[in-house]
Design an enzyme around this catalytic site. Structure first.
Site, mmCIF file in Angstrom:
data_model
loop_
_atom_site.group_PDB
_atom_site.id
_atom_site.type_symbol
_atom_site.label_atom_id
_atom_site.label_comp_id
_atom_site.label_asym_id
_atom_site.label_seq_id
_atom_site.Cartn_x
_atom_site.Cartn_y
_atom_site.Cartn_z
ATOM 1 N N ARG A 252 34.463 29.573 38.728
ATOM 2 C CA ARG A 252 34.645 29.924 37.317
ATOM 3 C C ARG A 252 35.966 29.332 36.848
ATOM 4 N NH1 ARG A 252 34.447 34.824 37.962
ATOM 5 N NH2 ARG A 252 36.649 35.390 37.781
ATOM 6 N N HIS A 256 39.050 36.221 35.000
ATOM 7 C CA HIS A 256 38.061 37.232 35.381
ATOM 8 C C HIS A 256 37.533 37.933 34.138
ATOM 9 C CE1 HIS A 256 36.135 40.431 37.655
ATOM 10 N NE2 HIS A 256 36.788 41.313 36.914
ATOM 11 N N TYR A 265 47.418 34.688 40.440
ATOM 12 C CA TYR A 265 46.887 34.651 41.803
ATOM 13 C C TYR A 265 46.124 33.370 42.158
ATOM 14 C CZ TYR A 265 42.795 36.235 39.127
ATOM 15 O OH TYR A 265 41.793 36.340 38.203
#
Length: 356
Positions: A252, A256, A265
């Site tokens: 992706r 998120h 991250y």
């Protein structure tokens, strides 16, 4: 010796056909149909992010980069099948015939967004991780016991394979040969947790071995590989041969959710590089160009059509009647229990400024 799972790919990153089956089965008509579907859901996804940033939608879970996995798999379903999505699988739901205005409504917190069009077996998106896997198994078994050839497909991410529901769903489906396809989108991150911190397995597909069912690993950015391999798994299911676990390796490009910052991250330079390399929409475009099927005028028309469909859906969503406060009580049970009814009356009294 540990069983290995090769990643199946029909067309490579440059749009070149990789195997004989791909050469025989992929044609101009199919490629253009897939391109049109991919373009529609990408247009939806980008519009949804824009609407959220404008305060016209709530927090939204983007999927750009995962369209190949969702469109390819959902395109393999037939009318009477069941689709069990997560909160991110709007591309699969739309491909299978969900109402686009209703998908927008879901992200506006409306219960109507959970209701599929008449005759469509699309479950409400599952927000709890992996809970939909046993549900999909149950629906598949119901179809089997009714004597139909309808099957279920259930979507979940790599993080879901660390949940108990994953193992329960696969084990039950395996024992009773439920006609269900377990479709994993391995995005390699469960929010901020890399897959290497979730499991010691080299692949998710190999988890099928423990349950005695076939496992397949596909390039999730290759819409054709996903489409044809999902077709095979559904055919097995319809023929009474039981479930299949498919791992679609994907990536992706964005966050998120719109409330997330992936730079905390994940190296976003890697995402920029992967976009050029593995973008599922760009891969089909490259295939069409390699085969001499590409036409700039046709492509512009497809984009204009997709934009018009999405804009019309936004208008319909925003013209929807305002929600009623009663909705939060009236849609819990088919017939409200006395406890729910009492809570509703007390709340409405409070809203009117009356003493309970």
């Amino acid at each position: 010796m540990m069983e290995t799972f090769e990643t199946i790919c029909y067309i490579d990153e440059n749009g070149n056909v990789r195997n004989e089956e791909g050469a025989a089965r992929i044609n101009e008509k199919l490629a253009k149909e897939m391109y049109e579907k991919l373009l529609l859901v990408r247009t939806f996804d980008r519009k949804a992010i824009s609407l959220q940033r404008q305060g016209r939608l709530g927090t939204y879970a983007p999927f750009e980069g995962q369209e190949g996995a969702q469109v390819g798999s959902a395109s393999a379903l037939k009318e009477g099948d069941w689709l069990f999505p997560t909160y991110r699988d709007h591309a699969a739901s739309i491909t299978f015939g969900h109402s686009i205005p209703r998908v927008f409504l879901y992200w506006n917190g409306r219960v109507e967004g959970c209701v599929a069009p008449e005759g469509k077996h699309i479950f409400p998106p599952a927000v709890p991780i992996a809970t939909q896997l046993p549900h999909a198994t149950g629906a598949a078994l119901a179809e089997k016991w009714k004597g139909t050839d309808n099957a279920s497909i259930v979507y979940f991410g790599d993080g879901a394979t660390s949940e108990g529901d994953f193992h329960e769903g696969l084990n039950f489906a395996s024992v009773f040969k439920a006609p269900v396809v377990f479709f994993n989108q391995n995005n390699q991150y469960a929010i901020s947790v890399h897959i290497s911190k979730q499991m010691n397995s080299e692949t998710i597909a190999q988890k099928s071995v423990a349950y005695g069912i076939p496992g397949v690993r596909v390039d999730g950015s290759d819409v054709f590989a996903v489409y044809f391999e999902t077709q095979k798994a559904l055919e097995r299911a319809r023929n009474g041969e039981g479930p299949t676990l498919i791992e679609a390796v994907t990536w992706r490009f964005g966050a998120h959710t719109t409330a997330d910052d992936p730079t905390k991250y994940r190296n976003q330079d890697e995402s920029i590089q992967k976009r050029e390399q593995i973008d599922p929409l760009l891969r089909v475009e490259r295939y069409l160009k390699n085969q001499g099927y590409w036409d700039d005028e046709w492509a512009a028309e497809m984009q204009a059509n997709a934009s018009a469909v999405i804009e019309e859906a936004v208008e319909e969503m925003e013209a929807f009647p305002k929600p009623k406060v009663e909705d939060i009580f009236d849609h819990v049970f088919a017939s409200p229990t006395w406890t729910i009814q009492q809570q509703k009356e007390e709340y409405l009294q409070q809203m009117r400024g009356e003493d309970a």
